[in-house]
Design an enzyme around this catalytic site. Sequence first.
Site, PDB file in Angstrom:
ATOM      1  N   HIS A 174      63.088  -2.720 -15.608  1.00 45.28           N
ATOM      2  CA  HIS A 174      61.961  -3.605 -15.933  1.00 45.28           C
ATOM      3  C   HIS A 174      62.488  -5.024 -16.118  1.00 45.28           C
ATOM      4  CE1 HIS A 174      58.861  -5.042 -19.152  1.00 45.28           C
ATOM      5  NE2 HIS A 174      58.632  -5.580 -17.968  1.00 45.28           N
ATOM      6  N   HIS A 187      61.618  -9.182 -14.486  1.00 50.11           N
ATOM      7  CA  HIS A 187      60.786 -10.032 -13.635  1.00 50.11           C
ATOM      8  C   HIS A 187      61.671 -11.012 -12.869  1.00 50.11           C
ATOM      9  CE1 HIS A 187      57.086  -8.596 -15.598  1.00 50.11           C
ATOM     10  NE2 HIS A 187      57.833  -8.577 -16.696  1.00 50.11           N
ATOM     11  N   ALA A 221      53.922 -20.120 -21.735  1.00 49.32           N
ATOM     12  CA  ALA A 221      54.275 -21.527 -21.542  1.00 49.32           C
ATOM     13  C   ALA A 221      55.777 -21.718 -21.405  1.00 49.32           C
ATOM     14  CB  ALA A 221      53.741 -22.361 -22.708  1.00 49.32           C
ATOM     15  N   HIS A 251      53.012  -2.039 -16.874  1.00 52.78           N
ATOM     16  CA  HIS A 251      53.239  -2.364 -18.278  1.00 52.78           C
ATOM     17  C   HIS A 251      52.177  -1.612 -19.083  1.00 52.78           C
ATOM     18  CE1 HIS A 251      55.787  -5.432 -16.684  1.00 52.78           C
ATOM     19  NE2 HIS A 251      55.950  -6.070 -17.823  1.00 52.78           N
ATOM     20  N   HIS A 261      57.567  -0.381 -21.695  1.00 54.99           N
ATOM     21  CA  HIS A 261      57.307  -0.629 -23.120  1.00 54.99           C
ATOM     22  C   HIS A 261      56.972   0.666 -23.866  1.00 54.99           C
ATOM     23  CE1 HIS A 261      57.852  -4.872 -22.749  1.00 54.99           C
ATOM     24  NE2 HIS A 261      56.876  -4.996 -21.872  1.00 54.99           N
TER      25      HIS A 261
END
EC number: 3.5.4.6
Length: 825
Positions: free
Chosen positions: A364, A366, A438, A633, A655
């Site tokens: 897992h 990204h 952000a 997820h 998760h």
Amino acid sequence: MASYPSGSGKPKAKYPFKKRASLQASTAAPEARGGLGAPPLQSARSLPGPAPCLKHFPLDLRTSMDGKCKEIAEELFTRSLAESELRSAPYEFPEESPIEQLEERRQRLERQISQDVKLEPDILLRAKQDFLKTDSDSDLQLYKEQGEGQGDRSLRERDVLEREFQRVTISGEEKCGVPFTDLLDAAKSVVRALFIREKYMALSLQSFCPTTRRYLQQLAEKPLETRTYEQGPDTPVSADAPVHPPALEQHPYEHCEPSTMPGDLGLGLRMVRGVVHVYTRREPDEHCSEVELPYPDLQEFVADVNVLMALIINGPIKSFCYRRLQYLSSKFQMHVLLNEMKELAAQKKVPHRDFYNIRKVDTHIHASSCMNQKHLLRFIKRAMKRHLEEIVHVEQGREQTLREVFESMNLTAYDLSVDTLDVHADRNTFHRFDKFNAKYNPIGESVLREIFIKTDNRVSGKYFAHIIKEVMSDLEESKYQNAELRLSIYGRSRDEWDKLARWAVMHRVHSPNVRWLVQVPRLFDVYRTKGQLANFQEMLENIFLPLFEATVHPASHPELHLFLEHVDGFDSVDDESKPENHVFNLESPLPEAWVEEDNPPYAYYLYYTFANMAMLNHLRRQRGFHTFVLRPHCGEAGPIHHLVSAFMLAENISHGLLLRKAPVLQYLYYLAQIGIAMSPLSNNSLFLSYHRNPLPEYLSRGLMVSLSTDDPLQFHFTKEPLMEEYSIATQVWKLSSCDMCELARNSVLMSGFSHKVKSHWLGPNYTKEGPEGNDIRRTNVPDIRVGYRYETLCQELALITQAVQSEMLETIPEEAGITMSPGPQ
């Protein structure tokens, strides 16, 4: 949100295509209707023949909940929407007390005493003798005899294994600690839930735990077909094969000419009611027929969800599963006390193998955050020195060079530092997913994110490709670390897949240490508000129609055809803690009617992703292409029914934190051996402090868990984030070397790497059950640990299946007597 039942209020769309003759009426339960008095939604389509769930249930698995599943599920859904701030949810145990109501404990004790009083003296004497046994050899012999005939496992190897480590056995009349009536109800419900999962795994050609399947077959008439690894004539791996797979002779993106692609099937494609349908002609009309490709029936899916939702809040079943989980934890602690030194000695006997040089997969992670912050900073500075005058961005129709972009920010290469980059999560991101998102913008500027970590930009993703290849180079240098990187498809336009595949092929972004997963952010509400999409079906068409086209006619999407051979499956991502304003049931709008600006619920996304993936997998398997799995997820935050949907539809999840609050689901995830990729450092910054993370608890109970990094850019500091994750977990939770190697082995097993690659990494027999499937020379996991896990799982499965079988044997004479004399008509 307004609902649109298909039976009223809105005319049903007509399609000028012939329905295939093998379709039959839906067999879903009557309680699956959307609401009282409302007609059921027209079933999209069922599987050919009887529904698998009914065909697969030769036993009577009815319980007292069956007539109330819909009402219980709706009440729980309503509570999850209206009472999100409850301290103790109805499906979880409070942390300070294992049992919510002391009255339940008193009644259970009274039932136990009343049963004990009825026992005959000789039975009491025999039970006492069994309890006082100190020698477990006879119990082991009995267990071995009961296991004969359940497989082709070697008795000699099993005898040797029994002498290798100490076991703890439980003897007595009631070994599970609950009255038989409670055991029977819980066993029937658990078996029913496992059958439901097996049905959906078979439907989508995903894998299902072979040990669990073998025990379920004792209760079923005909086993379902699930995904298995098939060895071709040129793929067998010998027992003495090297640990490293042979290198590819040529780059996999070498031949991208349409002339080298497989032929065109000439099939037609059209999305109907949210699912792509395949027709025998390119332009479907009234003379063409539909190609038989199964997918889940919506009415049956909703009924199955209601069954599982009612199951997880049933008091006696919840208590039973909690007791079994506590027993598994205690049993593992006893196993460690008795066998820890033997496991360590077995590891030391293996030459040239330790934790550092066994295969580990980051299951897992990204792609946009797979590098650490120092790596990204150095790359940006290097780009500013070498490509300062390159046009990298278009602002309001005006092209900008890299120099102009940084001048507009009043920054130079000398000014940049890790602190000014500001991409690392801090204490302000805890329970603030918006602030965490952000952090993907370096220096807080979205333009830098677009330039450096996007595949579709003014420079065709050149910078992002280079930094990904640097990460791949680091993985190849380490030899034993691998990753499954997530790339994004948003569903805003039809050409997103082609652009992504062109980026990978053009920049030759490939490594034997890396596989891809495609994540689909659940952001329909954002796109709908901006007017980028007309309805939810348009988003589904943008995601899945290009995949079907590349499967039917690969030459029409040559880059995509090559790229898909290295894609493992689909992921569904977004902030799970966002409130859901809609409950997915039969009154929910169909995708073409979902035009509201509200986001569909989690189960809605997952169902339509699964349905299209199932159709696509069957089509691709017919062509001999690579198939996909669903690995979303799930369980990081939000309501518990996310984990219910994933239990039914997903092969693995990421998760799974909320399983700690749902003992029934946690027990089901254990019995089905569903892979869970956990990221404690990520959770520590977002949702759950490190010391409260349930990973060590899951591991001790035997759940299929692995360690992963999630986002090294935000959470890690070193060049090897996966090793950093293992290091911190080992220090905080005092994991042993055997625990670490077991986590690494789990990560390889649940990953999407090919069967041939896994045969080199884990051994040619890794698909076999128990210690026979383990090669300590490659995994560094002792046979003692693998044997313990296998025997414990078999004992749990035997407990529930034997309870169901015993009840069946007791009711056979009564049912036979009833059926011999038919009642009045």
